[in-house]
Design a protein around this motif. Structure first.
Motif, PDB file in Angstrom:
ATOM      1  N   ARG A 279      38.853  37.562  47.702  1.00 57.82           N
ATOM      2  CA  ARG A 279      37.775  38.534  47.852  1.00 57.82           C
ATOM      3  C   ARG A 279      38.289  39.913  48.250  1.00 57.82           C
ATOM      4  O   ARG A 279      37.529  40.881  48.237  1.00 57.82           O
ATOM      5  CB  ARG A 279      36.790  38.039  48.922  1.00 57.82           C
ATOM      6  CG  ARG A 279      36.097  36.749  48.558  1.00 57.82           C
ATOM      7  CD  ARG A 279      35.505  36.056  49.761  1.00 57.82           C
ATOM      8  NE  ARG A 279      34.388  36.779  50.348  1.00 57.82           N
ATOM      9  CZ  ARG A 279      33.816  36.442  51.505  1.00 57.82           C
ATOM     10  NH1 ARG A 279      34.270  35.397  52.186  1.00 57.82           N
ATOM     11  NH2 ARG A 279      32.798  37.139  51.969  1.00 57.82           N
ATOM     12  N   GLN A 280      39.578  39.994  48.588  1.00 61.02           N
ATOM     13  CA  GLN A 280      40.123  41.266  49.063  1.00 61.02           C
ATOM     14  C   GLN A 280      41.193  41.842  48.145  1.00 61.02           C
ATOM     15  O   GLN A 280      41.824  42.841  48.486  1.00 61.02           O
ATOM     16  CB  GLN A 280      40.705  41.064  50.468  1.00 61.02           C
ATOM     17  CG  GLN A 280      39.692  40.569  51.472  1.00 61.02           C
ATOM     18  CD  GLN A 280      40.262  40.463  52.868  1.00 61.02           C
ATOM     19  OE1 GLN A 280      40.867  41.401  53.388  1.00 61.02           O
ATOM     20  NE2 GLN A 280      40.068  39.317  53.505  1.00 61.02           N
ATOM     21  N   VAL A 281      41.401  41.210  46.987  1.00 58.07           N
ATOM     22  CA  VAL A 281      42.394  41.715  46.036  1.00 58.07           C
ATOM     23  C   VAL A 281      41.717  41.929  44.689  1.00 58.07           C
ATOM     24  O   VAL A 281      40.581  41.488  44.469  1.00 58.07           O
ATOM     25  CB  VAL A 281      43.573  40.726  45.873  1.00 58.07           C
ATOM     26  CG1 VAL A 281      44.276  40.494  47.197  1.00 58.07           C
ATOM     27  CG2 VAL A 281      43.096  39.406  45.273  1.00 58.07           C
ATOM     28  N   ASN A 282      42.424  42.594  43.795  1.00 55.09           N
ATOM     29  CA  ASN A 282      41.915  42.785  42.439  1.00 55.09           C
ATOM     30  C   ASN A 282      42.229  41.532  41.633  1.00 55.09           C
ATOM     31  O   ASN A 282      43.234  41.443  40.937  1.00 55.09           O
ATOM     32  CB  ASN A 282      42.560  44.020  41.800  1.00 55.09           C
ATOM     33  CG  ASN A 282      41.917  44.382  40.469  1.00 55.09           C
ATOM     34  OD1 ASN A 282      41.317  43.535  39.814  1.00 55.09           O
ATOM     35  ND2 ASN A 282      42.059  45.628  40.058  1.00 55.09           N
ATOM     36  N   ALA A 283      41.332  40.523  41.745  1.00 56.53           N
ATOM     37  CA  ALA A 283      41.561  39.252  41.069  1.00 56.53           C
ATOM     38  C   ALA A 283      41.486  39.401  39.558  1.00 56.53           C
ATOM     39  O   ALA A 283      42.109  38.626  38.824  1.00 56.53           O
ATOM     40  CB  ALA A 283      40.553  38.213  41.553  1.00 56.53           C
ATOM     41  N   ASP A 284      40.723  40.390  39.073  1.00 54.28           N
ATOM     42  CA  ASP A 284      40.666  40.626  37.632  1.00 54.28           C
ATOM     43  C   ASP A 284      42.048  40.996  37.100  1.00 54.28           C
ATOM     44  O   ASP A 284      42.514  40.461  36.097  1.00 54.28           O
ATOM     45  CB  ASP A 284      39.677  41.752  37.321  1.00 54.28           C
ATOM     46  CG  ASP A 284      38.233  41.274  37.352  1.00 54.28           C
ATOM     47  OD1 ASP A 284      38.020  40.051  37.231  1.00 54.28           O
ATOM     48  OD2 ASP A 284      37.333  42.109  37.505  1.00 54.28           O
ATOM     49  N   ASP A 298      49.305  44.734  45.664  1.00 50.10           N
ATOM     50  CA  ASP A 298      47.920  44.561  46.101  1.00 50.10           C
ATOM     51  C   ASP A 298      47.775  43.283  46.919  1.00 50.10           C
ATOM     52  O   ASP A 298      47.145  43.264  47.980  1.00 50.10           O
ATOM     53  CB  ASP A 298      47.014  44.512  44.871  1.00 50.10           C
ATOM     54  CG  ASP A 298      45.544  44.360  45.225  1.00 50.10           C
ATOM     55  OD1 ASP A 298      45.108  44.970  46.213  1.00 50.10           O
ATOM     56  OD2 ASP A 298      44.835  43.630  44.496  1.00 50.10           O
ATOM     57  N   LEU A 299      48.403  42.202  46.436  1.00 46.57           N
ATOM     58  CA  LEU A 299      48.343  40.931  47.140  1.00 46.57           C
ATOM     59  C   LEU A 299      49.072  41.009  48.472  1.00 46.57           C
ATOM     60  O   LEU A 299      48.575  40.517  49.496  1.00 46.57           O
ATOM     61  CB  LEU A 299      48.948  39.834  46.266  1.00 46.57           C
ATOM     62  CG  LEU A 299      48.948  38.416  46.837  1.00 46.57           C
ATOM     63  CD1 LEU A 299      47.531  37.949  47.127  1.00 46.57           C
ATOM     64  CD2 LEU A 299      49.638  37.458  45.862  1.00 46.57           C
ATOM     65  N   ALA A 300      50.248  41.651  48.479  1.00 44.04           N
ATOM     66  CA  ALA A 300      51.020  41.771  49.719  1.00 44.04           C
ATOM     67  C   ALA A 300      50.272  42.599  50.758  1.00 44.04           C
ATOM     68  O   ALA A 300      50.307  42.292  51.954  1.00 44.04           O
ATOM     69  CB  ALA A 300      52.380  42.410  49.419  1.00 44.04           C
TER      70      ALA A 300
END
Length: 561
Positions: A279-284, A298-300
């Motif tokens: 919910r806090q990263v650009n999963a797309d 972004d994930l880090a």
């Protein structure tokens, strides 16, 4: 399903897709993509056109109006984030929200509008919150022009999260001093339909807050299913859970067994954590581009932020070593997007050698507690993830979002007449929305459990109150005598000491009386059909004048033929 993708990466993406959801299908699903054109002739429709009922429809991922549709506007021409259902269509929830207009209600008495919002996983929380804000804006704008309009809120997948949060905010409002509400009066929202509710609480039936939470919402006599067994598991986003307040009993939250968005097995803490990260990263971007320098950064960044918050949270609790809270508990807590630093969990003191030990102020690390803390961390991790491995091994992506077979699409095919479930979830919602629209068109009160209980209390007061002011209460006299005896005494017959003559009053004298002269309807609402008129009897006035008018009332009653 990419063959070259590692199983670990696939599991991570599954958790993101399922948990970051309300999202719908991640890939290979027939999401509706409305045709748009920069050359489209855009016409505007206005909230100045009033309807008896309007459904606020919120689609899932990618299922939202885009530029090129006819936008809804205010009477002043201000563009609203919505399009009428006639100007935008959804392959998914049209079957529910358009049903009332399929020849079931008076033409132009009902409408559905689709909410515009990002509807993506690029920034899940921002997308959902935007959807909530836009939904509320639309309802407020319609109410400003059409204060008598009733609303239903309908959402699926990512839109289900929007619908839940919107309904919770509406239902839990507190009226201001002048009796108004910041969004809309909760009584205007007559129904809420949620398909794949990521905030569903374990053990909940499909109709939370209803008199029969497993059978039907209040006021709708059609049964959804036989039995009272809850779908196992809970929503993948328990941090979004909460009560619906004034809307309890008017909510239908449908969940299919196997749809991990709403039926995620308990004791799957790592999946819950992965969902919160998603919910806090650009999963797309992570889904489309895999692990690149950009998506990796972004994930880090998200993981680093969660780690810092976790250590700060622990540091803010001097006695954390003695508490029952594990490090995984802390990670899940601080990974909630709405987590606010400084919100600490009250520690539960530990026991050493079976004895309760005092907790010293300012103590952070005590070697006496370290072995037991390590033991608690290990056992806590194992117990809170008993079902994590089975879920992962059973292909969570295919189970929930697999094209053609994923349980996230069961709501259109889950009828089982042989086992007491004759309608699919979508068909049932369509039937309920149709009844609500018909009631709105006829101006009928919404027969919720709360309304019926209130009406029942008022009816009892009407019958009982006169008995408290007269030694010989006479039901017939309280309803007919005020306008048929002497004109001098029109409100004092409840104290008549001679009940027999009054009871023998001729029927013609009672005919002109349609309702009790001393009553006032309860907020314009009545109980179910066939019940007596609902009223509240003002007992203070008769009690005050009883001593002065008892004698005239008696003499007026005796000569009656």
């Amino acid at each position: 399903m990419n063959v070259g993708k590692s199983k670990l990466a696939r599991v991570a993406l599954s958790a993101f897709a399922i948990g970051a959801l309300g999202a719908g299908v991640v890939v290979a699903a027939p999401w509706s993509t409305p045709a748009t054109s920069t050359e489209a002739s855009i016409e505007l429709v206005s909230t100045a056109t009033c309807y008896d009922m309007v459904s606020i429809a919120i689609g899932g991922r990618g299922d939202t109006p885009r530029e090129g549709v006819k936008w809804l506007t205010t009477p002043d021409g201000e563009r609203l984030p919505a399009a009428m259902s006639g100007d935008y269509s959804s392959d998914w929830i049209d079957q529910a929200v358009r049903a009332p207009n399929n020849g079931n209600v008076v033409p132009d008495s009902y409408a559905a509008v689709y909410v515009e919002y990002p509807a993506d996983l690029a920034s899940y929380e921002n997308a959902v919150q935007t959807g909530v804000t836009n939904s509320q804006t639309i309802m407020k704008s319609i109410t400003a022009s059409c204060p008598k309009t009733r609303f239903a809120i309908v959402g699926y997948s990512e839109g289900a999260d929007v619908a839940r949060r919107t309904a919770m905010e509406v239902g839990n409002q507190v009226a201001s001093a002048d009796g108004t509400y910041g969004i809309v009066d909760p009584s205007q929202v007559v129904g809420v339909v949620i398909f794949a509710d990521a905030g569903r609480v374990s053990g909940d039936g499909p109709f939370p807050g209803a008199e029969n939470p497993f059978s039907n919402p209040d006021g709708f006599d059609t049964k959804y299913q036989n039995g009272s067994n809850a779908i196992p598991g809970q929503g993948a986003l328990p941090g979004t859970s909460g009560g619906f307040g004034a809307l309890d009993g008017r909510v239908a939250s449908f969940c299919s067994d196997g749809d991990l968005t709403c039926a995620l097995p308990e004791n799957t803490s790592l999946i819950h954590l992965a969902a919160n990260v998603g919910r806090q990263v650009n999963a797309d971007a992570l889904q489309n581009e895999q692990l690149t320098p950009a998506t990796g950064a972004d994930l880090a960044l998200a993981l680093g932020r969660i780690a810092v918050n976790a250590f700060n949270d622990i540091a803010s609790q001097p006695n954390w070593m003695q508490s029952d809270e594990t490090f995984l508990d802390v990670l899940i807590k601080v990974s909630e997007p709405n987590y606010k630093p400084g919100t600490v969990t009250t520690p539960v003191s530990a026991k050493v050698d079976g004895e309760q030990e005092p907790i010293e102020t300012g103590q952070m690390v005590d070697l006496v507690y370290l072995p037991q803390k390590i033991f608690r961390e290990i056992t806590g991790f194992i117990s809170s993830n008993q079902n994590t491995v089975p879920v992962i091994m059973n292909d969570p992506y295919g189970l929930t979002l697999g094209p053609g077979s994923g349980h996230h699409f069961d709501y259109w095919r889950d009828a089982d007449a042989a086992n007491g479930k004759p309608l699919t979830s979508v068909q049932y919602a369509a039937a309920w929305l149709t009844q609500l629209a018909e009631q709105a068109n006829k101006g009928e009160p919404v027969k919720t459990k709360e309304v019926q209980e209130k009406a029942g209390r008022a009816a009892i007061e009407t019958i009982v109150a006169p008995a408290t002011t007269s030694p010989t209460p006479t039901p017939t006299a309280t309803t007919t005598a005020p306008v048929t005896t002497s004109p001098v005494v029109t409100t004092t017959v409840p104290v008549v000491p001679a009940p027999a003559p009054a009871a023998e009053a001729p029927a013609p004298a009672a005919e002109p009386v349609a309702t009790p002269a001393c009553t006032v309807p309860v907020e314009g609402e009545t109980p179910v059909e066939g019940a007596p008129p609902v009223c509240v009897t003002p007992t203070e006035t008769p009690a005050a004048v009883a001593p002065e008018t008892a004698v005239p009332t008696t003499t007026a009653a005796v000569p009656a033929p």
